[in-house]
Design a protein around this motif. Structure first.
Motif, short mmCIF file in Angstrom:
data_model
loop_
_atom_site.label_atom_id
_atom_site.label_comp_id
_atom_site.label_asym_id
_atom_site.label_seq_id
_atom_site.Cartn_x
_atom_site.Cartn_y
_atom_site.Cartn_z
N GLU A 39 48.73 35.83 -69.70
CA GLU A 39 48.40 34.31 -69.95
C GLU A 39 49.29 33.72 -70.92
O GLU A 39 49.83 32.57 -70.43
CB GLU A 39 46.96 34.05 -70.75
N TYR A 40 50.12 34.18 -71.80
CA TYR A 40 50.90 33.44 -72.67
C TYR A 40 52.31 34.35 -72.76
O TYR A 40 52.25 35.37 -73.33
CB TYR A 40 50.35 33.19 -74.19
N VAL A 83 65.72 29.61 -67.37
CA VAL A 83 64.27 29.56 -66.98
C VAL A 83 63.89 28.16 -67.39
O VAL A 83 64.46 27.35 -68.13
CB VAL A 83 63.43 30.47 -67.26
N PRO A 84 62.71 27.62 -66.55
CA PRO A 84 62.30 26.29 -66.96
C PRO A 84 61.79 26.33 -68.42
O PRO A 84 61.20 27.53 -68.86
CB PRO A 84 61.39 25.93 -65.83
N GLU A 85 61.73 25.38 -69.23
CA GLU A 85 61.27 25.46 -70.50
C GLU A 85 59.61 25.36 -70.19
O GLU A 85 58.95 24.91 -69.43
CB GLU A 85 61.52 24.06 -71.31
N PRO A 86 59.02 25.95 -71.12
CA PRO A 86 57.43 25.79 -71.22
C PRO A 86 56.67 24.67 -71.38
O PRO A 86 57.41 23.79 -72.07
CB PRO A 86 56.81 26.89 -72.27
N LYS A 87 55.65 24.41 -70.66
CA LYS A 87 54.96 22.98 -70.94
C LYS A 87 53.76 23.02 -71.89
O LYS A 87 53.33 24.25 -71.89
CB LYS A 87 54.44 22.58 -69.35
N LEU A 88 53.52 22.03 -72.29
CA LEU A 88 52.53 21.85 -73.14
C LEU A 88 51.24 21.99 -72.20
O LEU A 88 51.00 20.94 -71.53
CB LEU A 88 52.27 20.50 -74.02
N LEU A 89 50.36 22.75 -72.65
CA LEU A 89 49.16 22.87 -71.48
C LEU A 89 47.94 22.42 -71.92
O LEU A 89 46.66 22.41 -71.30
CB LEU A 89 49.28 24.53 -71.00
N TYR A 112 55.52 28.76 -75.46
CA TYR A 112 54.07 27.78 -75.81
C TYR A 112 53.25 28.57 -76.66
O TYR A 112 52.80 29.95 -76.31
CB TYR A 112 53.72 27.50 -74.26
N VAL A 113 52.56 27.95 -77.35
CA VAL A 113 51.37 28.50 -78.34
C VAL A 113 50.23 27.73 -78.05
O VAL A 113 50.15 26.43 -78.24
CB VAL A 113 51.80 28.68 -79.96
#
Ligand SMILES: [Zn+2]
Ligand SMILES: [Zn+2]
Length: 347
Positions: A122-123, A18-24, A132-133
């Motif tokens: 959400e997370y 899966v795609p890596e999580p992004k810094l949001l 992502y935290v």
């Protein structure tokens, strides 16, 4: 990255790229996961039995895992006190930040109901290579390899807060019961030994877990499927009964047994998600002045305390490491009661 995702309730997880999580957010952190504990709550979630705290529908596909540890991988511009490579534990309860509970550090009891990283839409959680935290404030910096520390963030933390509630009842000559010597009960047993001198009665349906409880200091062990159990407990405690009961099962029969043997001034804390209920005659509460309560996870500061106990060697974790690719086998073992201690999924 590799992740285990849930596509529908009552289905196995799918391990896939899966795609890596992004810094949001500026405060956000991407953590390279090293371990993620597998919890009974994950089973409830997978089975569609865990109602969303805010009444929302579940998001699919979804990466669970609310008991995570790892290394800081990327930080947003607003992050302070953490840098790439730091070992961290992920505190998973994200409160509103503004209510009375959040302001006193109890985000686990946020009046808006906390979002759980790895259980709320959400997370996403730690059954993946990266997660992502939303803020560095949910990370606790630790020393050394954080993999086996992952269970501290839920199993270790929840059991800690529960035992803290009964702490003043663990005096010389008293008795206490732990229902369920699984991932949480194992920690509870250690906290009880640390915090008090009560004689501990461990109750489980599994002989191997009872043997383990005995080895780790339980004074008495009893199998739960025993109709003679109330009598056996009373023969140990005498008329006074049991002063402190922590219930990690939470079904009708554990709660009813608890009410039968609880002493005057005793305390019963339910942590188990078994969905049971119990009828308590109100007049009983008048005479007994007993406390019947529950426990919801723990606070960030309590996680700090738990880590302190672990780091100083006073509390041990019992970890069964499993590969992310074998997560469905670990889930089956948890369902069948075959795990000793906590399964920690490693990517
Ligand atoms: Zn959990
Ligand atoms: Zn709040």
């Amino acid at each position: 990255m590799k992740a285990a995702r849930l596509y529908a309730f009552k289905k196995p997880l799918v391990v896939e790229e899966v795609p890596e999580p992004k810094l949001l957010s500026e405060d956000g952190v991407i953590v390279r996961v090293s371990g993620a504990g597998l919890c009974h709550t994950d089973l409830s979630y997978m089975d569609g039995l865990l109602p969303d705290v805010r009444g929302r529908t579940a998001k699919f596909p979804y990466i669970m895992g609310h008991e995570s540890s790892g290394y800081v991988h990327k930080v947003g511009g607003g992050v302070t006190g953490l840098k790439e490579g730091d070992a961290v534990l992920v505190y998973g309860a994200v409160g509103c930040g503004m209510c009375e509970f959040c302001k006193r550090g109890e985000e686990n009891r946020c009046s808006e109901d906390p979002i759980t990283i790895g259980l709320s839409p959400e997370y996403e959680g730690g059954f993946a290579e990266y997660m992502y935290v939303p803020s560095y404030r949910y990370l606790l910096k630790v020393k050394g390899d954080p993999t086996d520390l992952a269970p501290l963030t839920d199993a270790g933390l929840t059991a800690y807060r529960a035992v803290k509630k009964v702490r003043s009842h663990l005096n010389p000559g008293t008795f206490s019961i732990i229902f369920g010597i699984g991932g949480l009960g194992f920690y509870a047993l250690q906290y009880m030994k640390l915090f008090g001198v009560s004689s501990i009665i461990a109750v489980d349906i599994n002989d191997a877990k009872l043997a383990m409880a005995k080895k780790w200091g339980a004074d008495y062990t009893f199998k739960f499927d025993d109709s003679a159990l109330p009598g056996k407990i009373s023969s140990i405690t005498g008329k006074n009964g049991v002063n402190a009961i922590v219930d990690f099962v939470g079904i009708n029969s554990t709660a009813n047994l608890a009410m039968k043997v609880l002493s005057n001034d005793g305390i019963y804390v339910n942590i188990g998600l078994g969905g049971g209920s119990v009828t308590i005659p109100l007049i009983y509460l008048i005479h007994s002045e007993s406390i019947v309560t529950g426990n919801m996870w723990g606070t960030y500061n309590e996680l700090r305390e738990v880590y302190n106990l672990a780091e100083s060697g006073r509390v041990k974790s019992m970890v069964d490491r499993r590969k992310l690719g074998e997560i469905n086998d670990a889930i089956a073992d948890l369902r069948n009661g075959k795990l000793m201690g906590r399964a920690v999924i490693t990517p």
